[in-house]
Design an enzyme around this catalytic site. Sequence first.
Site, PDB file in Angstrom:
ATOM      1  N   LYS A  55     -12.578  11.238   6.252  1.00 21.57           N
ATOM      2  CA  LYS A  55     -11.355  11.112   6.803  1.00 21.57           C
ATOM      3  C   LYS A  55     -10.813  12.445   6.111  1.00 21.57           C
ATOM      4  CE  LYS A  55     -11.187   6.188   7.048  1.00 21.57           C
ATOM      5  NZ  LYS A  55     -11.078   4.724   6.147  1.00 21.57           N
ATOM      6  N   GLN A  99      -9.008   1.370   1.707  1.00 16.50           N
ATOM      7  CA  GLN A  99     -10.585   1.086   2.249  1.00 16.50           C
ATOM      8  C   GLN A  99     -11.062  -0.104   1.874  1.00 16.50           C
ATOM      9  OE1 GLN A  99     -12.024   3.613   4.232  1.00 16.50           O
ATOM     10  NE2 GLN A  99     -13.675   2.227   4.546  1.00 16.50           N
ATOM     11  N   ASP A 122      -3.762   1.349   9.758  1.00 14.84           N
ATOM     12  CA  ASP A 122      -5.028   0.610   9.981  1.00 14.84           C
ATOM     13  C   ASP A 122      -4.631  -0.606  11.249  1.00 14.84           C
ATOM     14  OD1 ASP A 122      -7.394   1.315   9.000  1.00 14.84           O
ATOM     15  OD2 ASP A 122      -6.446   0.510   7.119  1.00 14.84           O
TER      16      ASP A 122
HETATM   17  N1  GUN Z   1     -13.349  -0.417   6.296  1.00 14.36           N
HETATM   18  C1  GUN Z   1     -14.143  -0.513   7.358  1.00 14.36           C
HETATM   19  N2  GUN Z   1     -13.642  -0.163   8.389  1.00 14.36           N
HETATM   20  C2  GUN Z   1     -12.240  -0.110   7.898  1.00 14.36           C
HETATM   21  C3  GUN Z   1     -10.912   0.229   8.645  1.00 14.36           C
HETATM   22  O1  GUN Z   1     -11.074   0.407   9.790  1.00 14.36           O
HETATM   23  N3  GUN Z   1      -9.998   0.588   7.713  1.00 14.36           N
HETATM   24  C4  GUN Z   1     -10.031   0.305   6.281  1.00 14.36           C
HETATM   25  N4  GUN Z   1      -9.007   0.381   5.716  1.00 14.36           N
HETATM   26  N5  GUN Z   1     -11.180  -0.050   5.744  1.00 14.36           N
HETATM   27  C5  GUN Z   1     -12.160  -0.159   6.586  1.00 14.36           C
END
Ligand code: GUN
Length: 313
Positions: A55, A99, A122
């Site tokens: 990211k 996360q 998200d």
């Molecule tokens: N863990 C796995 N996929 C995601 C996601 O799309 N967002 C977040 N914050 N954690 C994740």
Amino acid sequence: MAEAQLIDGQALATALRSRVADAVAMLTARHGVTPGLAAVLVGDDPASRIYVRNKQRACAAAGIGSFEHELPGDASEAEVLGLIGTLRGDERVDGIIVQLPLPRQIDPRRVIDAVGPDKDVDGFHPLNIGRLWIGEPTVVPCTAEGCMMLIRSVRRDLAGSSAVVVGRSSVVGRPLAALLLDADCTVTLAHSKTRGLPALCRRADLLIAAAGRPLLVKASWIKPGATVIDVGINRVPIGGTVRLVGDVDTAAAMQVAGAITPVPGGVGPMTIACLLRNAVLAACRRRGLPDPEALAALPPVMEPPPPDGCCAR
Ligand code: GUN
């Protein structure tokens, strides 16, 4: 029957990331705004660390500011909530992602609530989930949005299609069901307790496998010509090495499906591209600016392979 069309998520994600970069350049030039995305990683889960690093790189490439915060695996909920409070008050930060999964001592619901609806890139905040289900403009969860873009890259008109989503997670299955419903599909949200799953899947024009179970979906579960989206990213030891496999037996499914996403190179790259898009949208919405045109357009529909008498595409 011809082999299925492979839906190139990497190419689609690259195109979307380039549109995000254009939108960022426009925002900076016209409004002096540089969107910023903060990522919070608690603990040292290797897969989460890779996601967060990817990211960070993607943000840098698109011109988005990125702010990484790492807390130890034994951090308290209060520490995490404290950090989120600081990020909420930071003007440079337009979006916050924490996360998942989080260590056991931390309640993800309280963390998501603390992010608040405006910086929730998200799309996990209850207010944004509610807006999604009533069909109001909102922030759409990244993987679900990515799946819709992949589907629309091969099928523009989804009205009346029968869609089966296997997996009812809050991250993918549930939001995707809402989006498919909004696209006028007839949606079935299947899960581990669903009876007769193979026969159910065989009726689907759109089959989305998001169960997190390696190679769950067999070729015999797929309706000829169906569009198959494989959300699974499973690390499986095969012949002494660890390989990435999806929730679909892709090689076999290619003989039956009309179009299918590979693993890797399908849904995965789209998730990050959609996260960047959400960060830029959050930056605009927070300032009362309209959504950039570059981010509103759908990707073009890919050329399907030559017809072979199959009806379901
Ligand atoms: N863990 C796995 N996929 C995601 C996601 O799309 N967002 C977040 N914050 N954690 C994740």
